[in-house]
Design a protein around this motif. Sequence first.
Motif, PDB file in Angstrom:
ATOM      1  N   LYS A   1      19.045 -27.026  27.368  1.00 15.80           N
ATOM      2  CA  LYS A   1      18.813 -26.364  28.656  1.00 15.80           C
ATOM      3  C   LYS A   1      17.529 -25.538  28.593  1.00 15.80           C
ATOM      4  CE  LYS A   1      23.642 -25.796  30.174  1.00 15.80           C
ATOM      5  NZ  LYS A   1      24.717 -24.837  30.488  1.00 15.80           N
TER       6      LYS A   1
ATOM      7  N   ALA B   1      17.204 -22.648  29.170  1.00 12.04           N
ATOM      8  CA  ALA B   1      17.552 -21.328  28.621  1.00 12.04           C
ATOM      9  C   ALA B   1      17.095 -21.164  27.169  1.00 12.04           C
ATOM     10  CB  ALA B   1      19.059 -21.105  28.717  1.00 12.04           C
TER      11      ALA B   1
ATOM     12  N   LYS C   1      15.357 -17.754  27.177  1.00  9.80           N
ATOM     13  CA  LYS C   1      16.050 -16.633  26.498  1.00  9.80           C
ATOM     14  C   LYS C   1      15.963 -16.825  24.989  1.00  9.80           C
ATOM     15  CE  LYS C   1      19.533 -16.330  30.176  1.00  9.80           C
ATOM     16  NZ  LYS C   1      20.965 -16.570  30.462  1.00  9.80           N
TER      17      LYS C   1
ATOM     18  N   LEU D   1      18.151 -14.583  22.581  1.00 16.73           N
ATOM     19  CA  LEU D   1      19.569 -14.928  22.578  1.00 16.73           C
ATOM     20  C   LEU D   1      19.806 -16.239  21.823  1.00 16.73           C
ATOM     21  CD1 LEU D   1      22.419 -14.125  23.579  1.00 16.73           C
ATOM     22  CD2 LEU D   1      22.002 -15.528  25.611  1.00 16.73           C
ATOM     23  N   PHE D   2      18.893 -17.187  22.032  1.00 17.03           N
ATOM     24  CA  PHE D   2      19.019 -18.481  21.335  1.00 17.03           C
ATOM     25  C   PHE D   2      18.929 -18.280  19.822  1.00 17.03           C
ATOM     26  CE2 PHE D   2      17.197 -22.629  19.859  1.00 17.03           C
ATOM     27  CZ  PHE D   2      18.321 -23.402  20.139  1.00 17.03           C
TER      28      PHE D   2
ATOM     29  N   LYS E   1      22.066 -16.776  18.426  1.00 20.73           N
ATOM     30  CA  LYS E   1      23.176 -17.734  18.291  1.00 20.73           C
ATOM     31  C   LYS E   1      22.922 -18.703  17.137  1.00 20.73           C
ATOM     32  CE  LYS E   1      25.447 -16.893  22.446  1.00 20.73           C
ATOM     33  NZ  LYS E   1      26.567 -17.291  23.283  1.00 20.73           N
TER      34      LYS E   1
ATOM     35  N   SER F   1      30.388 -21.725  22.349  1.00 19.62           N
ATOM     36  CA  SER F   1      29.711 -20.692  23.132  1.00 19.62           C
ATOM     37  C   SER F   1      28.212 -20.987  23.262  1.00 19.62           C
ATOM     38  CB  SER F   1      29.958 -19.333  22.466  1.00 19.62           C
ATOM     39  OG  SER F   1      28.876 -18.462  22.678  1.00 19.62           O
ATOM     40  N   CYS F   2      27.621 -21.443  22.174  1.00 20.52           N
ATOM     41  CA  CYS F   2      26.187 -21.743  22.201  1.00 20.52           C
ATOM     42  C   CYS F   2      25.917 -22.969  23.085  1.00 20.52           C
ATOM     43  CB  CYS F   2      25.653 -21.959  20.789  1.00 20.52           C
ATOM     44  SG  CYS F   2      23.855 -22.024  20.710  1.00 20.52           S
ATOM     45  N   HIS F   3      26.800 -23.965  23.008  1.00 19.57           N
ATOM     46  CA  HIS F   3      26.624 -25.159  23.844  1.00 19.57           C
ATOM     47  C   HIS F   3      26.709 -24.802  25.329  1.00 19.57           C
ATOM     48  CE1 HIS F   3      27.931 -28.056  20.373  1.00 19.57           C
ATOM     49  NE2 HIS F   3      26.765 -27.493  20.173  1.00 19.57           N
ATOM     50  N   THR F   4      27.629 -23.900  25.658  1.00 18.37           N
ATOM     51  CA  THR F   4      27.775 -23.485  27.060  1.00 18.37           C
ATOM     52  C   THR F   4      26.463 -22.904  27.588  1.00 18.37           C
ATOM     53  OG1 THR F   4      30.088 -22.984  26.653  1.00 18.37           O
ATOM     54  CG2 THR F   4      29.102 -21.974  28.602  1.00 18.37           C
ATOM     55  N   ASP F   5      25.843 -22.074  26.801  1.00 18.15           N
ATOM     56  CA  ASP F   5      24.600 -21.428  27.247  1.00 18.15           C
ATOM     57  C   ASP F   5      23.384 -22.339  27.156  1.00 18.15           C
ATOM     58  OD1 ASP F   5      26.033 -19.142  27.641  1.00 18.15           O
ATOM     59  OD2 ASP F   5      25.309 -18.097  25.853  1.00 18.15           O
ATOM     60  N   PHE F   6      23.348 -23.196  26.153  1.00 21.90           N
ATOM     61  CA  PHE F   6      22.078 -23.833  25.800  1.00 21.90           C
ATOM     62  C   PHE F   6      22.062 -25.359  25.792  1.00 21.90           C
ATOM     63  CE2 PHE F   6      21.784 -19.567  23.794  1.00 21.90           C
ATOM     64  CZ  PHE F   6      20.675 -19.114  24.483  1.00 21.90           C
TER      65      PHE F   6
END
Length: 145
Positions: free
Chosen positions: A88, A90, A94, A97-98, A101, A137-142
Amino acid sequence: MAISLASACTFSAVAHGNDEVEDAIEYRQAVFHLVAAHFGQMGDMIKGKKDFDAVEFQYRANSLDALSKMPMEGFTVPGSDKGDTKAKPAVWEKPALFEEKMTKFQKDSSALAKAAQSGDMDTIKPVFMEAAKNCKSCHTDFKNR
Ligand code: ASC
């Protein structure tokens, strides 16, 4: 930072042309394929889908520990946000944050390799579950599905 040096070595084309971008995307996907292979086999042992083999589990946890240090390099090539990738935007929007994670992934992986030394499922399981939670959690964001 170590990673910029590493990326300079591996993806060494002077111009950031298509080949370099494709190489970077293929590189990180290759690493994640191996991560998923080892994680999946450990998951099957955790779930009881496959007999627990402490030696095999240790090998896979050690492999994951080594692999966890690798994907970041594949995200450092400019232009690799576009192309045949499920990453993504993101990741690049970000970066702090990446990186956080990705560091968590590394810590989880080394904790799992350490727990695997016990050869004891009750010791290993909670550490594995924590790692799995953070994968998700990381997959959800990225990561796009
Ligand atoms: C896997 C895999 C993932 C993670 C995730 C853990 O084996 O391919 O993406 O585990 O499901 O929560």
